[in-house]
Each structure stands twice: as C-alpha cells, then as structure tokens.
Write a protein that holds these residues in place. Structure first.
Motif, PDB file in Angstrom:
ATOM      1  N   UNK A 146      75.660 106.208  49.088  1.00  0.00           N
ATOM      2  CA  UNK A 146      74.817 106.390  48.227  1.00  0.00           C
ATOM      3  C   UNK A 146      73.691 107.136  49.110  1.00  0.00           C
ATOM      4  N   UNK A 147      73.545 106.552  50.369  1.00  0.00           N
ATOM      5  CA  UNK A 147      72.755 107.162  51.196  1.00  0.00           C
ATOM      6  C   UNK A 147      72.946 108.750  51.960  1.00  0.00           C
ATOM      7  N   UNK A 148      74.563 108.732  51.621  1.00  0.00           N
ATOM      8  CA  UNK A 148      75.135 110.075  52.203  1.00  0.00           C
ATOM      9  C   UNK A 148      74.663 111.091  51.292  1.00  0.00           C
ATOM     10  N   UNK A 149      74.609 110.551  49.884  1.00  0.00           N
ATOM     11  CA  UNK A 149      74.274 111.621  48.664  1.00  0.00           C
ATOM     12  C   UNK A 149      72.793 112.111  48.857  1.00  0.00           C
ATOM     13  N   UNK A 191      74.354 118.429  56.625  1.00  0.00           N
ATOM     14  CA  UNK A 191      75.822 117.964  56.808  1.00  0.00           C
ATOM     15  C   UNK A 191      75.679 117.223  57.996  1.00  0.00           C
ATOM     16  N   UNK A 192      75.477 116.941  58.956  1.00  0.00           N
ATOM     17  CA  UNK A 192      75.472 116.001  60.062  1.00  0.00           C
ATOM     18  C   UNK A 192      75.095 114.684  59.492  1.00  0.00           C
ATOM     19  N   UNK A 193      73.925 114.710  58.918  1.00  0.00           N
ATOM     20  CA  UNK A 193      73.415 113.436  58.348  1.00  0.00           C
ATOM     21  C   UNK A 193      74.368 112.702  57.279  1.00  0.00           C
ATOM     22  N   UNK A 215      77.592 113.063  57.183  1.00  0.00           N
ATOM     23  CA  UNK A 215      78.682 112.467  58.048  1.00  0.00           C
ATOM     24  C   UNK A 215      78.339 111.381  58.578  1.00  0.00           C
ATOM     25  N   UNK A 216      77.230 111.336  59.261  1.00  0.00           N
ATOM     26  CA  UNK A 216      76.712 110.224  59.847  1.00  0.00           C
ATOM     27  C   UNK A 216      76.620 108.828  58.741  1.00  0.00           C
ATOM     28  N   UNK A 217      76.245 109.010  57.685  1.00  0.00           N
ATOM     29  CA  UNK A 217      76.127 107.971  56.833  1.00  0.00           C
ATOM     30  C   UNK A 217      77.364 107.668  56.174  1.00  0.00           C
ATOM     31  N   UNK A 218      78.241 108.572  55.882  1.00  0.00           N
ATOM     32  CA  UNK A 218      79.529 108.197  55.494  1.00  0.00           C
ATOM     33  C   UNK A 218      80.531 107.624  56.628  1.00  0.00           C
ATOM     34  N   UNK A 236      84.737 111.930  50.536  1.00  0.00           N
ATOM     35  CA  UNK A 236      83.520 112.433  51.007  1.00  0.00           C
ATOM     36  C   UNK A 236      83.924 113.126  52.538  1.00  0.00           C
ATOM     37  N   UNK A 237      84.444 112.342  53.213  1.00  0.00           N
ATOM     38  CA  UNK A 237      84.563 112.822  54.417  1.00  0.00           C
ATOM     39  C   UNK A 237      85.590 113.926  54.729  1.00  0.00           C
TER      40      UNK A 237
END
Length: 173
Positions: A144-147, A152-154, A156-159, A172-173
């Motif tokens: 949810x945070x990745x949404x 894009x970097x952020x 990927x970091x959360x995913x 999603x990754x």
C-alpha cells in the motif's frame, strides 16, 4: 441482590437492552449513507447524504460515542463534509485510545489515501510498517505504501520491503 428487585433498576436494564439492539443498525445506516455520499457525484446530494450519515451517528453518541467504529466513521463524515479539523480530532482520539496499534494505523492510512491526504497516509503506513508483527502485515503495508510513492525509486524501495511470496508484490516489481 436488592438491585434485581428494584423497579427503577429493572426498567433501566430493559431500556438499555432495547437501545443496545438498535446501535448496530444505526451504525450500519450511518456507514451506508457515508459510502453512498462518497460515490455521489452531485454535490447537493452528497451533502444531504453526509448530513443524514452524521445524524445517524450522532444519535449514537451516548451509546457508541467512545467506540472505535464511531470515531472512525464520524471522522470520515467530517472530512467529506469539509470539516477536516473535527475529523482529525476524532482520528487522533482513536489513535491515542488504540495506542497507535498496527490495525488502526493501517486502516486510517487507507482512509487518508481515499481522502487524497497522501502525506498523512504515507506517515501512518511507515509507522504501521514498523509495528507490523507478521510478514503478511508488513507486506500488505509495503504494498500500500508503494502505491503512494512519489517516484519509481521510492516505489521499488517499498515493494522490496514486501514479502517475496506475496504475488502482488512480485507482479508490481
């Protein structure tokens, strides 16, 4: 023993039991009206539905005024009605009462996301992620945070913080 025979006590008990049956129904009515208002495109109709939802919940103040659901849904009504400070106050009370537990943080983050309050949602999700105790909760929070990522970097970091066994994270990754 004496209270069991006291007519005033018996009458009060009967009134309480009768009132306690209506609380869930009125709560459901208020929530249903909130949901209809959220979907309504006509501002006048939305305002009327929000007013009716608020009335339903406010009628429960004595019976359900301290409940989590009461604060949660009335806070949303206030936000949707343009009364953000009142909504925030109820959400703050709820967070304090629930000692900022994972479930409350996660649920409120979803509400803030729906309201378009992405910064608030991000903060709550980041706090929820730290408090999550299971991989499933951590992964759902990261997803949810990745949404809400700003780039894009952020995202990927959360995913990457999600579970590799979570199919949604992998997709999603």
């Amino acid at each position: 023993q004496q209270t069991d025979k006291n007519p005033a006590f018996l009458m009060a008990t009967k009134r309480y039991q009768a009132a306690s049956k209506i609380v869930p129904s009125l709560m459901d009515l208020g929530v249903a009206r909130l949901r209809l208002a959220q979907l309504e495109s006509d501002p006048a109709k939305r305002k009327e539905l929000l007013k009716l939802a608020e009335e339903a919940l406010l009628s429960l103040k004595g019976a359900a005024g301290d409940s989590d659901d009461y604060r949660f849904f009335l806070g949303q009504i206030y936000f949707w009605s343009g009364r953000e400070p009142e909504g925030r106050s109820l959400f703050d009370e709820l967070l304090k009462f629930k000692e900022r537990d994972f479930a409350t943080l996660y649920a409120l983050a979803g509400v803030f996301r729906d309201l378009g309050e992405d910064n608030d949602a991000r903060k709550l999700l980041e706090e929820a992620y730290q408090k999550a105790v299971s991989d499933v909760d951590r992964s759902a929070t990261a997803r949810l945070r990745s949404l809400l990522a700003r780039n894009t970097d952020e995202k990927i970091e959360w995913l990457a913080k999600g579970s590799g066994s979570d199919p949604m994270v992998a997709i999603n990754l």
